[in-house]
Write a protein that holds these residues in place. Sequence first.
Motif, mmCIF file in Angstrom:
data_model
loop_
_atom_site.group_PDB
_atom_site.id
_atom_site.type_symbol
_atom_site.label_atom_id
_atom_site.label_comp_id
_atom_site.label_asym_id
_atom_site.label_seq_id
_atom_site.Cartn_x
_atom_site.Cartn_y
_atom_site.Cartn_z
ATOM 1 N N TYR A 1 5.794 -1.444 1.639
ATOM 2 C CA TYR A 1 4.588 -2.231 1.396
ATOM 3 C C TYR A 1 3.717 -1.595 0.317
ATOM 4 N N LEU B 1 3.055 -3.095 -3.273
ATOM 5 C CA LEU B 1 1.675 -3.478 -3.521
ATOM 6 C C LEU B 1 1.273 -3.146 -4.959
ATOM 7 N N LEU C 1 -6.900 -2.654 -1.551
ATOM 8 C CA LEU C 1 -7.604 -2.384 -0.297
ATOM 9 C C LEU C 1 -7.802 -3.643 0.516
ATOM 10 N N LEU C 2 -8.066 -4.760 -0.194
ATOM 11 C CA LEU C 2 -8.151 -6.028 0.531
ATOM 12 C C LEU C 2 -6.818 -6.359 1.163
ATOM 13 N N ALA C 3 -5.750 -6.056 0.441
ATOM 14 C CA ALA C 3 -4.422 -6.320 0.996
ATOM 15 C C ALA C 3 -4.147 -5.440 2.210
ATOM 16 N N LEU C 4 -4.606 -4.231 2.151
ATOM 17 C CA LEU C 4 -4.412 -3.360 3.314
ATOM 18 C C LEU C 4 -5.168 -3.899 4.519
ATOM 19 N N ARG C 5 -6.368 -4.387 4.269
ATOM 20 C CA ARG C 5 -7.153 -4.934 5.361
ATOM 21 C C ARG C 5 -6.546 -6.225 5.877
ATOM 22 N N LEU C 6 -5.873 -6.918 4.970
ATOM 23 C CA LEU C 6 -5.309 -8.213 5.338
ATOM 24 C C LEU C 6 -4.340 -8.089 6.505
ATOM 25 N N PHE C 7 -3.542 -7.063 6.492
ATOM 26 C CA PHE C 7 -2.543 -6.908 7.550
ATOM 27 C C PHE C 7 -2.905 -5.788 8.523
ATOM 28 N N SER D 1 -6.294 -14.778 7.446
ATOM 29 C CA SER D 1 -6.502 -13.604 6.592
ATOM 30 C C SER D 1 -6.149 -13.914 5.141
ATOM 31 N N ILE E 1 -3.634 -2.717 8.132
ATOM 32 C CA ILE E 1 -2.955 -1.441 7.924
ATOM 33 C C ILE E 1 -4.019 -0.399 7.641
ATOM 34 N N PRO E 2 -4.145 0.607 8.433
ATOM 35 C CA PRO E 2 -5.151 1.630 8.126
ATOM 36 C C PRO E 2 -4.754 2.390 6.879
ATOM 37 N N PRO E 3 -5.690 2.622 5.979
ATOM 38 C CA PRO E 3 -5.358 3.379 4.778
ATOM 39 C C PRO E 3 -4.936 4.801 5.118
ATOM 40 N N ASP E 4 -3.887 5.197 4.464
ATOM 41 C CA ASP E 4 -3.325 6.517 4.710
ATOM 42 C C ASP E 4 -3.790 7.458 3.606
ATOM 43 N N ARG F 1 5.362 0.146 6.161
ATOM 44 C CA ARG F 1 4.334 0.681 5.267
ATOM 45 C C ARG F 1 4.890 1.209 3.943
#
Lengths: 137, 126
Positions: free
Chosen positions: B75, B79, A4-10, B6, A12-15, B72
């Motif tokens: 990614y 991930l 989740l931190l990685a998603l926030r990093l770029f 970031s 990217i809204p969580p799907d 995505r």
Amino acid sequence: MNPLLALRLFDIPPDPDDSGWLIVEPQESGVPIWLMVVIVVAVVIIVALASVLITLAVTRKKRNAPLPWPQQPLYPQQPYPYQPQPGQMPPQGYYPPQPGPMPQPPIYPPQPPIYPPPATPPADDAQGSWERDSGDM
Amino acid sequence: MTVVLSMLRALALTTFVEGAGMLVYVSVVKRVRPALAPDSRLRYVYYSLLLNLLTNPLLNLLLWLIFLAGGRGWYTLFLWVLEVCVVLGEGLLYARLCAWPLRRALLVSLLLNGLSLAVGLVINAL
């Protein structure tokens, strides 16, 4: 790092119904090449530094760890006291201990003090003086 | 520059969370079975810092490049793949650094990364 931190990093809204993991979506990025190179170089430097520090830490850990085997002397230990076998020469420079009590140093009787010899006149002089003395009498 | 900031922020946050987790874990182990944690607490936190310094920037860089190249789909796949690699790699290195059995080291690695995930969930919910 967590997902989740990685998603926030770029950003990217969580799907919630993310079922398209294998769908490739090439994207146009506005990141300049020089920035990418700088980031890659910086990450490589950080990772190399971390690798060196980890290696040093592992080496230090190994050095301080006790040996997994019992320590042995470098050379086979010589049995002591040495017992010569019949027909076997003792090693050079080895004096086997003698049986019996330890030899004592000799005890000498006390010696009289050494004085200088008495002062005696020469023999001819004494004789002569005697004769002279007796003649005069 | 946003990407750099970031990455630094993610590194700092992950290092802090996993370092704190390691501190708590080692404190508990020292109380229960002191022979398993003969070094000082700070030494174990330092090991955690080193491992995060090794894995976190590398993971973020790879994810970023994958995101730029594939979007995505790739990614999200990478991930999870890379996360598993991180857990395994950190576990192996914890076993070497802390002189722990591999099973325990892998468990600690999973625990710390799980803690990081939990903190991420909380942050994401805020």
